[in-house]
Design an enzyme around this catalytic site. Structure first.
Site, PDB file in Angstrom:
ATOM      1  N   ASP A 174       0.841  -1.196   0.000  1.00 41.65           N
ATOM      2  CA  ASP A 174       0.000   0.000   0.000  1.00 41.65           C
ATOM      3  C   ASP A 174       0.880   1.252   0.000  1.00 41.65           C
ATOM      4  O   ASP A 174       1.976   1.246  -0.565  1.00 41.65           O
ATOM      5  CB  ASP A 174      -0.922  -0.044   1.230  1.00 41.65           C
ATOM      6  CG  ASP A 174      -2.270   0.632   0.999  1.00 41.65           C
ATOM      7  OD1 ASP A 174      -2.281   1.865   0.848  1.00 41.65           O
ATOM      8  OD2 ASP A 174      -3.294  -0.072   0.966  1.00 41.65           O
ATOM      9  N   VAL A 219      -9.230  -7.438  13.229  1.00 44.41           N
ATOM     10  CA  VAL A 219      -9.890  -8.723  12.983  1.00 44.41           C
ATOM     11  C   VAL A 219      -9.055  -9.878  13.514  1.00 44.41           C
ATOM     12  O   VAL A 219      -9.581 -10.804  14.139  1.00 44.41           O
ATOM     13  CB  VAL A 219     -10.164  -8.904  11.472  1.00 44.41           C
ATOM     14  CG1 VAL A 219     -10.783 -10.279  11.197  1.00 44.41           C
ATOM     15  CG2 VAL A 219     -11.081  -7.797  10.966  1.00 44.41           C
ATOM     16  N   ALA A 241      -8.714  -7.830  -8.722  1.00 40.71           N
ATOM     17  CA  ALA A 241      -9.944  -8.438  -8.206  1.00 40.71           C
ATOM     18  C   ALA A 241     -10.764  -9.087  -9.314  1.00 40.71           C
ATOM     19  O   ALA A 241     -11.436 -10.102  -9.095  1.00 40.71           O
ATOM     20  CB  ALA A 241     -10.780  -7.384  -7.482  1.00 40.71           C
ATOM     21  N   ASP A 243      10.369  -0.507   1.107  1.00 41.12           N
ATOM     22  CA  ASP A 243       9.763   0.634   0.426  1.00 41.12           C
ATOM     23  C   ASP A 243      10.241   0.603  -1.016  1.00 41.12           C
ATOM     24  O   ASP A 243      11.406   0.903  -1.308  1.00 41.12           O
ATOM     25  CB  ASP A 243      10.184   1.936   1.111  1.00 41.12           C
ATOM     26  CG  ASP A 243       9.528   3.173   0.510  1.00 41.12           C
ATOM     27  OD1 ASP A 243       9.105   3.107  -0.661  1.00 41.12           O
ATOM     28  OD2 ASP A 243       9.453   4.199   1.201  1.00 41.12           O
ATOM     29  N   ASP A 295      14.124   1.731  -0.292  1.00 38.98           N
ATOM     30  CA  ASP A 295      14.840   1.583   0.961  1.00 38.98           C
ATOM     31  C   ASP A 295      14.056   0.620   1.855  1.00 38.98           C
ATOM     32  O   ASP A 295      13.127  -0.060   1.398  1.00 38.98           O
ATOM     33  CB  ASP A 295      15.081   2.932   1.638  1.00 38.98           C
ATOM     34  CG  ASP A 295      13.784   3.700   1.940  1.00 38.98           C
ATOM     35  OD1 ASP A 295      12.754   3.054   2.239  1.00 38.98           O
ATOM     36  OD2 ASP A 295      13.799   4.948   1.876  1.00 38.98           O
ATOM     37  N   GLN A 326       7.541   3.912   5.601  1.00 40.55           N
ATOM     38  CA  GLN A 326       6.794   4.860   6.414  1.00 40.55           C
ATOM     39  C   GLN A 326       5.860   5.678   5.522  1.00 40.55           C
ATOM     40  O   GLN A 326       6.236   6.100   4.432  1.00 40.55           O
ATOM     41  CB  GLN A 326       7.756   5.790   7.151  1.00 40.55           C
ATOM     42  CG  GLN A 326       7.101   6.844   8.018  1.00 40.55           C
ATOM     43  CD  GLN A 326       6.414   6.270   9.253  1.00 40.55           C
ATOM     44  OE1 GLN A 326       6.853   5.269   9.808  1.00 40.55           O
ATOM     45  NE2 GLN A 326       5.343   6.911   9.671  1.00 40.55           N
ATOM     46  N   ASP A 365      10.795   4.536  -2.607  1.00 38.61           N
ATOM     47  CA  ASP A 365      12.076   5.191  -2.348  1.00 38.61           C
ATOM     48  C   ASP A 365      13.237   4.210  -2.357  1.00 38.61           C
ATOM     49  O   ASP A 365      14.385   4.606  -2.104  1.00 38.61           O
ATOM     50  CB  ASP A 365      12.034   5.917  -1.003  1.00 38.61           C
ATOM     51  CG  ASP A 365      11.125   7.139  -1.031  1.00 38.61           C
ATOM     52  OD1 ASP A 365      10.924   7.693  -2.131  1.00 38.61           O
ATOM     53  OD2 ASP A 365      10.611   7.528   0.032  1.00 38.61           O
ATOM     54  N   SER A 409     -11.209  -0.226  -0.372  1.00 36.99           N
ATOM     55  CA  SER A 409      -9.861  -0.422   0.168  1.00 36.99           C
ATOM     56  C   SER A 409      -9.889  -0.885   1.613  1.00 36.99           C
ATOM     57  O   SER A 409      -8.926  -1.492   2.084  1.00 36.99           O
ATOM     58  CB  SER A 409      -9.063   0.885   0.101  1.00 36.99           C
ATOM     59  OG  SER A 409      -8.601   1.147  -1.183  1.00 36.99           O
ATOM     60  N   HIS A 459      -3.649   5.864   4.164  1.00 40.75           N
ATOM     61  CA  HIS A 459      -4.366   4.782   3.472  1.00 40.75           C
ATOM     62  C   HIS A 459      -3.866   3.415   3.914  1.00 40.75           C
ATOM     63  O   HIS A 459      -4.645   2.537   4.320  1.00 40.75           O
ATOM     64  CB  HIS A 459      -4.198   4.957   1.959  1.00 40.75           C
ATOM     65  CG  HIS A 459      -5.064   4.075   1.128  1.00 40.75           C
ATOM     66  ND1 HIS A 459      -4.719   2.780   0.794  1.00 40.75           N
ATOM     67  CD2 HIS A 459      -6.261   4.310   0.536  1.00 40.75           C
ATOM     68  CE1 HIS A 459      -5.669   2.254   0.040  1.00 40.75           C
ATOM     69  NE2 HIS A 459      -6.617   3.158  -0.132  1.00 40.75           N
TER      70      HIS A 459
END
Length: 631
Positions: free
Chosen positions: A180, A231, A312, A202, A207, A211, A205, A371, A220
């Site tokens: 995400d 859950v 999906a 990540d 790396d 974050q 970037d 989402s 998000h």
């Protein structure tokens, strides 16, 4: 994604215009820092003896994914090279995004969100306490922490609290990759719940610190990961960042992230992102993941039409499709969300409107969009994987289908967590004792027994005249019907260290839940007034014009007048001193003693269960679940 406080109509109007895309990146060794992403990507079939350099030279691209053992490779191309290659290519850059990205009127939405978020930060301290409570929880033998009050109605619709009451392992040992915008790595909800930091990635970037970065879609990924943990509170989150702060990303980064998640042992991958383009490279990677027995939950999209987005859209037709689950959204009104994509490719729905979850900077927020329905299903799969035997881990989609709750006027089913967990051949039922006037139950007590069995309880029925306190040994719950004679039971179960649910008025004082004069029945009642809608015993319900109808026709309603230490949830509609639902937590001071375990007083009378409305049953299920788990 939407974490805005707006009217539903305005919210739906905004969401209905949404489009979305997806992202990906190379798994080959690369220098630290950002690099130019390929302009095109392509998938190519290769044999098991293929040589990477030869394949790159043959087609003029650079390998993003090279899997000769699986028979495919994914190549990236510059604009010039892509136009010369003989392969069929797809655009790579910003080809995918979160379903909530690119909404019309986004600027106004963003400014409104900013103001709302700052005001919402006052909830952070309470949410931190909730997260810390999860850390203290010892696997279900004591109390479950309370789920956020704002999610209680939605979660009760999908029977999540009821499912957690019968779960055994709560996602323990199951790694869930959240691919995400990254997450807030320091949020208290994720303390002790993240994969080792050397597994973080990540791909934006390039790396090892995924974050969240400030921008339009800040939060998000944090929100999505927070729902997985709500859950399946013992699941491990593997955070992977592939989307920019504007919600968009590249195909090469997404496919590389999926490959990374596989390498790091993820058993579930959540993809709250998608594209309207059938990207072959993405499909190859999704097929590879599912061929490894890894579940992928994918959001269906937010354009409110039948154009379910990829990946999906492959849920019913792709290779190993039983491992790819497409997820749409429903509202608290038990209707398909107006913005949720549907159609033949949609399989399951979960709550996706104003769902409370973690938000960066030690805060919480409410999120709207498919989402946030998808990670709820990802968490459900994690619950199942931790409870089923290895031989049944490939059957979870079938278990979801067999247990879901049909949504009116659609072909889709709402995930039913309690029903889902019971599908496993190795499911172990909770044990409950039902004390009644006779072992030949009347219709009301029979309805209660059936309801309990549907929630995953094995019921032992005892005649009140032949019962003893030892009958509570080994039980998770004792229920005492109003069909008993109070003189037959008396103080038998007063001191047991097992939760007790009572709806016999004259037993309230024997159980020290009220004084001898603090109980009774009111005749001709159909309604209660909810006085504490935030407590788990309220099932997320609230009054409509001052009351809530719980009986379909008039009946006697049991009430009590508990001590000030009780949680008073509902009262007789026109008499606020008469509590129809009240509870004492373990250690609370009752009228004459400290509660040795949870105690609940409920408003049923002899035939009341035969007349319960949907809301009435929701309250009864909430009483059972809170008595057993505190949630």
């Amino acid at each position: 994604m939407n974490y805005v406080m707006q009217s539903p109509l305005k919210l739906f109007a905004l969401l209905i215009a949404l489009t979305f895309a997806l992202a990906a990146c190379s798994t080959t060794a690369t220098p630290q820092g950002k690099e130019t992403a390929p302009y095109y990507v392509a998938s190519v079939d290769i044999d098991s003896n293929a040589n990477q350099a030869e394949i790159e030279k043959m087609y003029g691209g650079q390998a993003v994914i090279f899997k000769p053992e699986a028979g495919f490779a994914i190549l990236g191309f510059s604009k010039e090279a892509g136009e010369l290659t003989t392969l069929s290519t797809d655009l790579n850059q910003n080809a995918l995004s979160s379903p909530e990205a690119h909404a019309l009127g986004n600027s106004a939405w963003a400014s409104g969100y900013s103001v709302w978020a700052s005001g919402y930060s006052v909830w952070a301290s309470g949410y931190s306490a909730w997260a810390s409570g999860l850390l203290a929880w010892n696997g279900g033998t004591a109390s479950l922490p309370e789920l956020p009050a704002g999610n209680r109605l939605a979660f009760n619709l999908m029977k999540l609290p009821q499912g957690q009451a019968i779960a055994r392992n709560f996602g323990d040992g199951v790694k869930v990759a959240v691919i995400d915008t990254g997450i807030d790595l320091n949020h208290p909800l994720f303390s002790g719940r993240l994969a080792p930091s050397n597994e973080w990635k990540d791909f934006v970037d390039n790396d090892t610190s995924p974050q969240e970065v400030t921008g339009t879609y800040y939060g998000h990924g944090t929100g999505a990961a927070g729902l997985v943990v709500q859950v399946a509170p013992k699941a491990i989150i593997l955070p992977i960042r592939v989307l920019n702060s504007d919600g968009s990303g590249d195909v090469d980064k997404i496919v590389s992230a999926i490959d990374w998640a596989i390498q790091k042992g993820a058993k579930v991958i959540n993809l709250s992102l998608g594209t309207t383009t059938n990207v072959a490279a993405l499909q190859s990677m999704v097929n590879y993941a599912t061929s490894q027995g890894i579940y992928i939950t994918a959001s269906s999209g937010n354009t409110g039409d039948s154009n379910v987005t990829y990946p999906a859209a492959w849920a019913k037709s792709g290779s190993n499709s039983k491992y790819l689950l497409s997820v749409g959204s429903i509202s608290d009104a038990f209707l398909l969300s107006i913005f949720s994509c549907s159609g033949n490719s949609l399989e399951f729905v979960a709550p996706g409107e104003l769902i409370t979850s973690a938000y960066p900077d030690n805060r919480v927020a409410q999120f709207t969009g498919t989402s946030f329905a998808a990670p709820i299903v990802a968490g459900t799969i994690a619950l199942g994987l931790s409870d089923v035997s290895n031989s049944n881990k490939g059957n979870l989609e079938a278990y979801l289908n067999a247990s879901n709750t049909p949504i009116p006027f659609t072909n889709y089913g709402l995930v039913n967590v309690a029903g889902f967990l019971q599908q496993s051949p190795t499911f172990q039922a909770r044990q409950a004792l039902l004390v009644a006037g006779s072992t030949s139950l009347n219709s009301a007590d029979s309805a209660i027994k059936s309801r309990l069995e549907g929630l995953g309880y094995a019921i032992t029925v005892k005649d009140a005249k032949k019962t003893s306190s030892s009958d509570a040994n080994g039980k998770n719950l004792v229920l005492i019907s109003s069909t008993i004679s109070s003189s037959s039971v008396g103080t038998t179960f007063r001191d047991v260290s097992v939760p007790v649910l009572v709806w016999e008025q004259y037993l309230f004082d024997d159980m020290e839940m009220t004084s001898s004069s603090g109980n009774g029945t009111d005749a001709g009642e159909t309604k209660v007034s909810i006085v504490d809608s935030n407590h788990p015993l309220a099932a997320g319900l609230s009054n409509l014009f001052g009351s809530l109808t719980v009986f379909s026709s008039s009946d006697d309603m049991t009430y009590g007048e508990p001590s000030s230490s009780a949680s008073k949830i509902a009262t007789i509609y026109d008499n606020s001193s008469r509590a129809t639902i009240f509870g004492y937590d373990t250690g609370a001071q009752m009228v004459g003693m400290v509660a040795p375990s949870r105690r609940v007083g409920f408003y049923l009378n002899n035939d009341g269960a035969s007349k319960l409305t949907l809301a009435g049953w929701q309250l009864f299920e909430a009483a059972i679940t809170w008595a057993v788990t505190g949630n």
